[in-house]
Design a protein around this motif. Structure first.
Motif, PDB file in Angstrom:
ATOM      1  N   THR A   1       9.546  -8.493  -5.665  1.00  0.00           N
ATOM      2  CA  THR A   1       8.879  -7.204  -5.862  1.00  0.00           C
ATOM      3  C   THR A   1       7.426  -7.386  -5.461  1.00  0.00           C
ATOM      4  O   THR A   1       6.861  -8.478  -5.587  1.00  0.00           O
ATOM      5  N   LEU A   2       6.834  -6.319  -4.939  1.00  0.00           N
ATOM      6  CA  LEU A   2       5.425  -6.332  -4.526  1.00  0.00           C
ATOM      7  C   LEU A   2       4.789  -5.008  -4.926  1.00  0.00           C
ATOM      8  O   LEU A   2       5.483  -3.985  -5.001  1.00  0.00           O
ATOM      9  N   PRO A   3       3.466  -5.013  -5.122  1.00  0.00           N
ATOM     10  CA  PRO A   3       2.777  -3.743  -5.382  1.00  0.00           C
ATOM     11  C   PRO A   3       2.905  -2.829  -4.168  1.00  0.00           C
ATOM     12  O   PRO A   3       2.775  -3.289  -3.033  1.00  0.00           O
ATOM     13  N   ALA A   4       3.173  -1.550  -4.426  1.00  0.00           N
ATOM     14  CA  ALA A   4       3.458  -0.635  -3.327  1.00  0.00           C
ATOM     15  C   ALA A   4       2.725   0.690  -3.487  1.00  0.00           C
ATOM     16  O   ALA A   4       2.350   1.081  -4.597  1.00  0.00           O
ATOM     17  N   THR A   5       2.557   1.369  -2.366  1.00  0.00           N
ATOM     18  CA  THR A   5       1.993   2.724  -2.397  1.00  0.00           C
ATOM     19  C   THR A   5       3.012   3.649  -3.058  1.00  0.00           C
ATOM     20  O   THR A   5       4.202   3.398  -2.973  1.00  0.00           O
ATOM     21  N   PRO A   6       2.594   4.745  -3.682  1.00  0.00           N
ATOM     22  CA  PRO A   6       1.199   5.180  -3.764  1.00  0.00           C
ATOM     23  C   PRO A   6       0.411   4.588  -4.944  1.00  0.00           C
ATOM     24  O   PRO A   6      -0.808   4.539  -4.877  1.00  0.00           O
ATOM     25  N   ASP A   7       1.087   4.140  -5.996  1.00  0.00           N
ATOM     26  CA  ASP A   7       0.344   3.863  -7.227  1.00  0.00           C
ATOM     27  C   ASP A   7       0.304   2.391  -7.605  1.00  0.00           C
ATOM     28  O   ASP A   7      -0.132   2.051  -8.705  1.00  0.00           O
TER      29      ASP A   7
ATOM     30  N   THR B   1      16.850   3.573   2.330  1.00  0.00           N
ATOM     31  CA  THR B   1      15.478   3.438   1.848  1.00  0.00           C
ATOM     32  C   THR B   1      14.696   2.594   2.847  1.00  0.00           C
ATOM     33  O   THR B   1      15.154   1.522   3.255  1.00  0.00           O
ATOM     34  N   VAL B   2      13.518   3.076   3.243  1.00  0.00           N
ATOM     35  CA  VAL B   2      12.659   2.315   4.146  1.00  0.00           C
ATOM     36  C   VAL B   2      11.493   1.744   3.347  1.00  0.00           C
ATOM     37  O   VAL B   2      10.847   2.471   2.578  1.00  0.00           O
ATOM     38  N   LEU B   3      11.249   0.440   3.502  1.00  0.00           N
ATOM     39  CA  LEU B   3      10.092  -0.198   2.888  1.00  0.00           C
ATOM     40  C   LEU B   3       9.282  -0.862   3.995  1.00  0.00           C
ATOM     41  O   LEU B   3       9.818  -1.657   4.777  1.00  0.00           O
ATOM     42  N   GLY B   4       7.990  -0.528   4.083  1.00  0.00           N
ATOM     43  CA  GLY B   4       7.113  -1.181   5.059  1.00  0.00           C
ATOM     44  C   GLY B   4       6.396  -2.338   4.382  1.00  0.00           C
ATOM     45  O   GLY B   4       5.999  -2.225   3.216  1.00  0.00           O
ATOM     46  N   LEU B   5       6.239  -3.464   5.084  1.00  0.00           N
ATOM     47  CA  LEU B   5       5.583  -4.627   4.481  1.00  0.00           C
ATOM     48  C   LEU B   5       4.570  -5.238   5.443  1.00  0.00           C
ATOM     49  O   LEU B   5       4.889  -5.501   6.599  1.00  0.00           O
ATOM     50  N   SER B   6       3.367  -5.461   4.943  1.00  0.00           N
ATOM     51  CA  SER B   6       2.400  -6.270   5.685  1.00  0.00           C
ATOM     52  C   SER B   6       1.554  -7.027   4.668  1.00  0.00           C
ATOM     53  O   SER B   6       1.687  -6.802   3.459  1.00  0.00           O
ATOM     54  N   VAL B   7       0.676  -7.906   5.164  1.00  0.00           N
ATOM     55  CA  VAL B   7      -0.155  -8.699   4.251  1.00  0.00           C
ATOM     56  C   VAL B   7      -1.407  -7.937   3.808  1.00  0.00           C
ATOM     57  O   VAL B   7      -2.234  -8.478   3.088  1.00  0.00           O
ATOM     58  N   ASP B   8      -1.540  -6.691   4.234  1.00  0.00           N
ATOM     59  CA  ASP B   8      -2.693  -5.897   3.806  1.00  0.00           C
ATOM     60  C   ASP B   8      -2.648  -5.652   2.300  1.00  0.00           C
ATOM     61  O   ASP B   8      -1.584  -5.669   1.681  1.00  0.00           O
ATOM     62  N   SER B   9      -3.800  -5.384   1.721  1.00  0.00           N
ATOM     63  CA  SER B   9      -3.878  -5.124   0.282  1.00  0.00           C
ATOM     64  C   SER B   9      -3.397  -3.707  -0.032  1.00  0.00           C
ATOM     65  O   SER B   9      -3.301  -2.859   0.853  1.00  0.00           O
ATOM     66  N   ILE B  10      -3.120  -3.485  -1.284  1.00  0.00           N
ATOM     67  CA  ILE B  10      -2.666  -2.160  -1.714  1.00  0.00           C
ATOM     68  C   ILE B  10      -3.709  -1.083  -1.373  1.00  0.00           C
ATOM     69  O   ILE B  10      -3.374   0.049  -1.060  1.00  0.00           O
ATOM     70  N   TRP B  11      -4.991  -1.468  -1.381  1.00  0.00           N
ATOM     71  CA  TRP B  11      -6.056  -0.491  -1.100  1.00  0.00           C
ATOM     72  C   TRP B  11      -6.025  -0.061   0.361  1.00  0.00           C
ATOM     73  O   TRP B  11      -6.178   1.108   0.681  1.00  0.00           O
ATOM     74  N   SER B  12      -5.823  -1.027   1.224  1.00  0.00           N
ATOM     75  CA  SER B  12      -5.711  -0.703   2.646  1.00  0.00           C
ATOM     76  C   SER B  12      -4.456   0.144   2.877  1.00  0.00           C
ATOM     77  O   SER B  12      -4.512   1.176   3.562  1.00  0.00           O
ATOM     78  N   HIS B  13      -3.346  -0.285   2.281  1.00  0.00           N
ATOM     79  CA  HIS B  13      -2.097   0.467   2.424  1.00  0.00           C
ATOM     80  C   HIS B  13      -2.266   1.915   1.981  1.00  0.00           C
ATOM     81  O   HIS B  13      -1.763   2.835   2.611  1.00  0.00           O
ATOM     82  N   ARG B  14      -2.969   2.085   0.876  1.00  0.00           N
ATOM     83  CA  ARG B  14      -3.105   3.420   0.302  1.00  0.00           C
ATOM     84  C   ARG B  14      -3.879   4.338   1.263  1.00  0.00           C
ATOM     85  O   ARG B  14      -3.473   5.461   1.531  1.00  0.00           O
ATOM     86  N   ALA B  15      -4.977   3.815   1.793  1.00  0.00           N
ATOM     87  CA  ALA B  15      -5.786   4.613   2.730  1.00  0.00           C
ATOM     88  C   ALA B  15      -4.999   4.893   4.007  1.00  0.00           C
ATOM     89  O   ALA B  15      -5.029   5.998   4.561  1.00  0.00           O
ATOM     90  N   PHE B  16      -4.280   3.879   4.471  1.00  0.00           N
ATOM     91  CA  PHE B  16      -3.484   4.013   5.698  1.00  0.00           C
ATOM     92  C   PHE B  16      -2.384   5.057   5.498  1.00  0.00           C
ATOM     93  O   PHE B  16      -2.181   5.951   6.335  1.00  0.00           O
TER      94      PHE B  16
ATOM     95  N   ILE C   1       2.157   8.890   5.338  1.00  0.00           N
ATOM     96  CA  ILE C   1       3.329   8.032   5.091  1.00  0.00           C
ATOM     97  C   ILE C   1       3.709   8.104   3.610  1.00  0.00           C
ATOM     98  O   ILE C   1       2.921   7.739   2.747  1.00  0.00           O
ATOM     99  N   GLU C   2       4.926   8.594   3.358  1.00  0.00           N
ATOM    100  CA  GLU C   2       5.359   8.807   1.975  1.00  0.00           C
ATOM    101  C   GLU C   2       6.292   7.717   1.473  1.00  0.00           C
ATOM    102  O   GLU C   2       6.488   7.584   0.268  1.00  0.00           O
ATOM    103  N   PHE C   3       6.902   6.944   2.373  1.00  0.00           N
ATOM    104  CA  PHE C   3       7.753   5.852   1.879  1.00  0.00           C
ATOM    105  C   PHE C   3       6.849   4.689   1.466  1.00  0.00           C
ATOM    106  O   PHE C   3       5.689   4.618   1.885  1.00  0.00           O
ATOM    107  N   PRO C   4       7.344   3.771   0.617  1.00  0.00           N
ATOM    108  CA  PRO C   4       6.455   2.732   0.087  1.00  0.00           C
ATOM    109  C   PRO C   4       6.002   1.721   1.139  1.00  0.00           C
ATOM    110  O   PRO C   4       6.797   1.264   1.958  1.00  0.00           O
ATOM    111  N   LEU C   5       4.715   1.423   1.130  1.00  0.00           N
ATOM    112  CA  LEU C   5       4.175   0.294   1.894  1.00  0.00           C
ATOM    113  C   LEU C   5       3.890  -0.807   0.881  1.00  0.00           C
ATOM    114  O   LEU C   5       3.160  -0.593  -0.091  1.00  0.00           O
ATOM    115  N   LEU C   6       4.449  -1.992   1.103  1.00  0.00           N
ATOM    116  CA  LEU C   6       4.356  -3.078   0.134  1.00  0.00           C
ATOM    117  C   LEU C   6       3.292  -4.080   0.568  1.00  0.00           C
ATOM    118  O   LEU C   6       3.222  -4.448   1.750  1.00  0.00           O
ATOM    119  N   ALA C   7       2.483  -4.512  -0.405  1.00  0.00           N
ATOM    120  CA  ALA C   7       1.366  -5.421  -0.121  1.00  0.00           C
ATOM    121  C   ALA C   7       1.796  -6.867  -0.365  1.00  0.00           C
ATOM    122  O   ALA C   7       1.860  -7.320  -1.508  1.00  0.00           O
TER     123      ALA C   7
END
Lengths: 182, 165
Positions: free
Chosen positions: B18-24, B71-86, B92-98
């Motif tokens: 599990t990883l922290p994900a957008t939006p919250d 279910t689509v999950l996007g993953l990169s090494v960016d932080s949750i803050w970058s993901h959120r702004a992106f 982008i409404e599906f989760p981006l995982l940090a």
């Protein structure tokens, strides 16, 4: 280490008489463009495609299909549906050209003026767009594109094969001539 | 260079995480979506400067993914803050995982981490039981699109029909 697998994306929905086609029916080269009217890269490619068709008038035809990336371009879907509404009245390419020549004026008010300039009744077209009368057609193009490997806009298929090169005129001429001589 | 063993291959059980994900920032991972197909889209970085951005494209294809109940999950090494702004900037409404701390740990476990410190551009499709059924490593500068994903999801649906019949 695994080697990246190179897969050449191919057009899966063949060109039919339902498509919007510009150029000779018996052209040796068919370019299918998946485009978004609000995309600046599509806007940049537009005059080059125009010039390509002019310089290769006997050999190249262009097919336009809708690929609005609505989450990035809020006016793209409405612009596409308006173009389709013009299309059912035989004015697709006039509307297409207006949209690409006025990419900074795609808000509903200016779009209505554009419809008028193309010589169509804005209220009538607006009502159709509001009722989503042309949404299915736009969606059909989009889904066919995503299944064919469209990975952004514009994506061009030259005789069915995805063009992964640039959109400057020399790139397009080279791609078209290569396909014509293949 | 990615993991010496390369990208995870079909037939393997997908490593859990599990990883922290957008939006919250809530913790999200593939096990939460058992019973439906999951698409893991590893990508090098937020903010690639083109309209052809891969994650924005997948968002625009959301209605098609929904047809497959995938279910689509996007993953990169960016932080949750970058993901959120992106995510906000591209709708982008599906989760981006940090995959941020320990950096790239999940990408490594899937063989999708590169020596320059980013996730590879890799696609992994999991079946509803959490087994890898398709994986694809794209050159980092080539947006792979979604055609391969949908072919894999079609194959999954066809296999399930055979199982049921």
């Amino acid at each position: 280490m695994s080697t990246p697998l190179q897969v050449t994306a191919r057009l899966r929905d063949p060109v039919t008489t339902d498509d919007h086609i510009r150029g000779p029916a018996d052209a040796a080269v068919t370019i299918v463009e998946y485009g978004d009217f609000q995309c600046q890269f599509c806007g940049a490619a537009y005059p080059n495609l125009h010039e390509l068709l002019r310089q290769r008038a006997d050999t190249v035809r262009l097919v336009y299909r809708y690929f609005p990336i609505a989450n990035v371009h809020p006016y793209a879907e409405r612009a596409a549906e308006t173009a389709e509404a013009a299309g059912v009245r035989g004015r697709f390419w006039e509307m297409h050209d207006w949209l690409y020549e006025h990419q900074d004026q795609l808000d509903p008010v200016h779009l209505s003026l554009g419809v008028e300039q193309v010589g169509l009744p804005p209220d009538e077209l607006n009502a159709e767009v509001e009722n989503r009368a042309h949404a299915d057609r736009v969606r059909r193009d989009f889904v066919g594109g995503i299944r064919s490997g469209v990975n952004g806009t514009p994506t061009l298929f030259v005789n069915g094969v995805r063009h992964d090169g640039g959109y400057d005129l020399p790139d397009l001429l080279t791609a078209a001539d290569a396909a014509a001589n293949a | 260079m990615s993991d010496p063993n390369g990208l995870i291959q079909p037939g393997r059980t997908a490593p859990g995480f599990t990883l922290p994900a957008t939006p919250d920032g809530a913790l999200i991972g593939p096990e939460q979506f058992r019973g439906r197909p999951v698409v893991l889209a590893f990508y090098p970085a937020d903010w690639s400067p083109v309209c052809g951005d891969q994650m924005a494209l997948y968002q625009s294809a959301a209605p098609v993914f929904a047809q497959y109940q995938a279910t689509v999950l996007g993953l990169s090494v960016d932080s949750i803050w970058s993901h959120r702004a992106f995510a906000e900037s591209r709708g982008i409404e599906f989760p981006l995982l940090a995959d941020f701390e320990p950096k790239g740990e999940v990408a490594r476990s899937y063989g999708a981490y590169t020596s320059n410190g980013e996730a590879a551009r890799a696609l992994v499709v999991l079946n509803p039981a959490g087994t890898v059924t398709w994986s694809y490593l794209s050159p980092p500068d080539v947006n792979p699109g979604a055609d391969g994903i949908f072919d894999a999801l079609d194959q999954l649906a066809a296999d399930r029909k055979v199982m049921a019949g």
